[in-house]
Design a protein around this motif. Structure first.
Motif, PDB file in Angstrom:
ATOM      1  N   PRO A 204      73.636  85.561  34.743  1.00  0.00           N
ATOM      2  CA  PRO A 204      72.936  84.318  34.426  1.00  0.00           C
ATOM      3  C   PRO A 204      71.913  84.431  33.299  1.00  0.00           C
ATOM      4  O   PRO A 204      71.750  83.495  32.523  1.00  0.00           O
ATOM      5  N   GLU A 205      71.198  85.549  33.209  1.00  0.00           N
ATOM      6  CA  GLU A 205      70.092  85.673  32.267  1.00  0.00           C
ATOM      7  C   GLU A 205      70.441  86.626  31.133  1.00  0.00           C
ATOM      8  O   GLU A 205      70.630  87.811  31.352  1.00  0.00           O
ATOM      9  N   PRO A 206      70.539  86.124  29.888  1.00  0.00           N
ATOM     10  CA  PRO A 206      70.931  86.974  28.767  1.00  0.00           C
ATOM     11  C   PRO A 206      69.790  87.781  28.164  1.00  0.00           C
ATOM     12  O   PRO A 206      70.027  88.691  27.371  1.00  0.00           O
TER      13      PRO A 206
ATOM     14  N   GLU B 251      61.327  86.588  32.368  1.00  0.00           N
ATOM     15  CA  GLU B 251      61.104  86.401  33.802  1.00  0.00           C
ATOM     16  C   GLU B 251      61.506  84.968  34.141  1.00  0.00           C
ATOM     17  O   GLU B 251      61.688  84.132  33.246  1.00  0.00           O
ATOM     18  N   GLY B 252      61.653  84.702  35.424  1.00  0.00           N
ATOM     19  CA  GLY B 252      62.093  83.360  35.791  1.00  0.00           C
ATOM     20  C   GLY B 252      61.621  82.940  37.165  1.00  0.00           C
ATOM     21  O   GLY B 252      61.244  83.772  37.998  1.00  0.00           O
TER      22      GLY B 252
ATOM     23  N   LEU C  14      71.721  83.407  46.304  1.00  0.00           N
ATOM     24  CA  LEU C  14      71.104  84.248  45.288  1.00  0.00           C
ATOM     25  C   LEU C  14      71.210  85.707  45.707  1.00  0.00           C
ATOM     26  O   LEU C  14      70.750  86.076  46.794  1.00  0.00           O
ATOM     27  N   THR C  15      71.843  86.518  44.861  1.00  0.00           N
ATOM     28  CA  THR C  15      71.903  87.955  45.107  1.00  0.00           C
ATOM     29  C   THR C  15      70.885  88.612  44.193  1.00  0.00           C
ATOM     30  O   THR C  15      70.973  88.526  42.962  1.00  0.00           O
ATOM     31  N   LEU C  16      69.926  89.280  44.794  1.00  0.00           N
ATOM     32  CA  LEU C  16      68.788  89.834  44.073  1.00  0.00           C
ATOM     33  C   LEU C  16      68.556  91.264  44.534  1.00  0.00           C
ATOM     34  O   LEU C  16      68.264  91.500  45.707  1.00  0.00           O
ATOM     35  N   GLY C  17      68.756  92.217  43.606  1.00  0.00           N
ATOM     36  CA  GLY C  17      68.579  93.617  43.972  1.00  0.00           C
ATOM     37  C   GLY C  17      69.493  94.059  45.091  1.00  0.00           C
ATOM     38  O   GLY C  17      69.098  94.877  45.941  1.00  0.00           O
TER      39      GLY C  17
ATOM     40  N   THR D  70      65.261  92.099  35.976  1.00  0.00           N
ATOM     41  CA  THR D  70      65.900  92.086  37.293  1.00  0.00           C
ATOM     42  C   THR D  70      67.372  91.689  37.176  1.00  0.00           C
ATOM     43  O   THR D  70      67.735  90.800  36.418  1.00  0.00           O
ATOM     44  N   THR D  71      68.207  92.370  37.946  1.00  0.00           N
ATOM     45  CA  THR D  71      69.618  91.991  38.019  1.00  0.00           C
ATOM     46  C   THR D  71      69.806  91.004  39.162  1.00  0.00           C
ATOM     47  O   THR D  71      69.422  91.278  40.295  1.00  0.00           O
TER      48      THR D  71
END
Length: 271
Positions: A81-83, A88-89, A100-103, A121-122
């Motif tokens: 999603p983030e290029p 930060e978002g 949402l998959t975070l870490g 962050t991935t």
């Protein structure tokens, strides 16, 4: 809590062209009606998704942030999603449900769900349901400070964040702060401000912080520089640094908005 969700579509041919949209050197107002099918955008690496760009760094407009209002269809989403690795978002869900998959950890976010995504962050996001989902995505280039550590990503929900009453308002004006204001690792805050019917910001705030305000519910009369403007759920306001601002909540229900501001960093003296 029910928040405004964009409807898309187009006004009928019989509708009046006149609206409250305005763009000035000190503020802008994008009424809910401006978020139509013909103003929607698409993004690379996002499937089944459209968005409305509410703010972006632009000469004479927003300087510190971008804000998207995202709409993800069933089965839509992104694994990339983030290029920008330096961005930060904040995600804030206003309708439907996203995964949402975070870490490596999966979080289910429903209306009122909030996520802070630290720079680098991935993460990934998908709509696994049969209904569309809508959320705000606020992005900022993270400004590092010598000797100050990086903030951690986190996920929470608006119902779990108590409102802090503003001084001498008797609870009529409160702010849900998702980050401790004294935590200098953070260089932006994204909060929810709520004014009860008849409450006001009783003086023209004039300060260095840039603002993005999206009205989540209710209506109010808002002072923007020298102009009093009527705003309601679904409207977006951009306020330049030092733009005077105040408001009266109109009722009959609470007036709430999602508020962005840049904080906790020295003023840049060179570009």
């Amino acid at each position: 809590m029910t928040y405004h969700v964009p409807r898309g579509g187009l006004p009928p041919q019989t509708a009046l062209t006149t609206d409250r949209a305005v763009f000035t050197g000190s503020y802008a107002v994008l009424p809910a009606r401006t978020m139509s099918d013909i103003t929607a955008s698409l993004l690379p690496h996002w499937k089944g998704t459209r968005l409305w760009v509410l703010a972006r760094p632009l000469s004479g407009f927003a300087e510190t942030f971008a804000q998207y209002l995202m709409e993800v269809a069933p089965g839509g989403g992104s694994d990339a999603p983030e290029p920008d690795a330096g961005a930060e978002g904040v995600l804030f869900v206003v309708g439907g449900q996203v995964e949402l998959t975070l870490g490596g950890t999966v979080h289910t976010l429903t209306s009122g769900g909030y996520a802070y995504l630290a720079a680098g962050t991935t993460w990934s996001l998908h709509n696994r349901t049969g209904e569309k989902a809508s959320f705000h995505w606020i992005r900022k280039a993270y400004q590092r400070a010598d000797g100050v550590g990086l903030p951690d990503s986190f996920v929470t929900h608006a119902r779990d964040v108590a409102g802090v009453t503003m001084t001498d308002t008797g609870g009529a004006w409160s702010t849900q702060r998702f980050v401790d204001p004294s935590d200098l690792r953070h260089d932006m805050h994204v909060n929810i401000v709520t004014l009860q019917p008849g409450a006001s910001i009783p003086f023209p705030e004039t300060h260095v912080m840039e603002h993005g305000l999206f009205v989540l519910q209710g209506k109010a009369l808002y002072l923007l520089n020298t102009d009093w403007v009527e705003v309601e759920a679904g409207d977006f306001m951009w306020l330049r640094a030092f733009c005077p601002q105040a408001c009266y909540a109109g009722g009959p229900g609470p007036f709430s908005y999602l508020l962005y501001k840049d904080v906790n960093r020295h003023v840049r003296l060179t570009l």
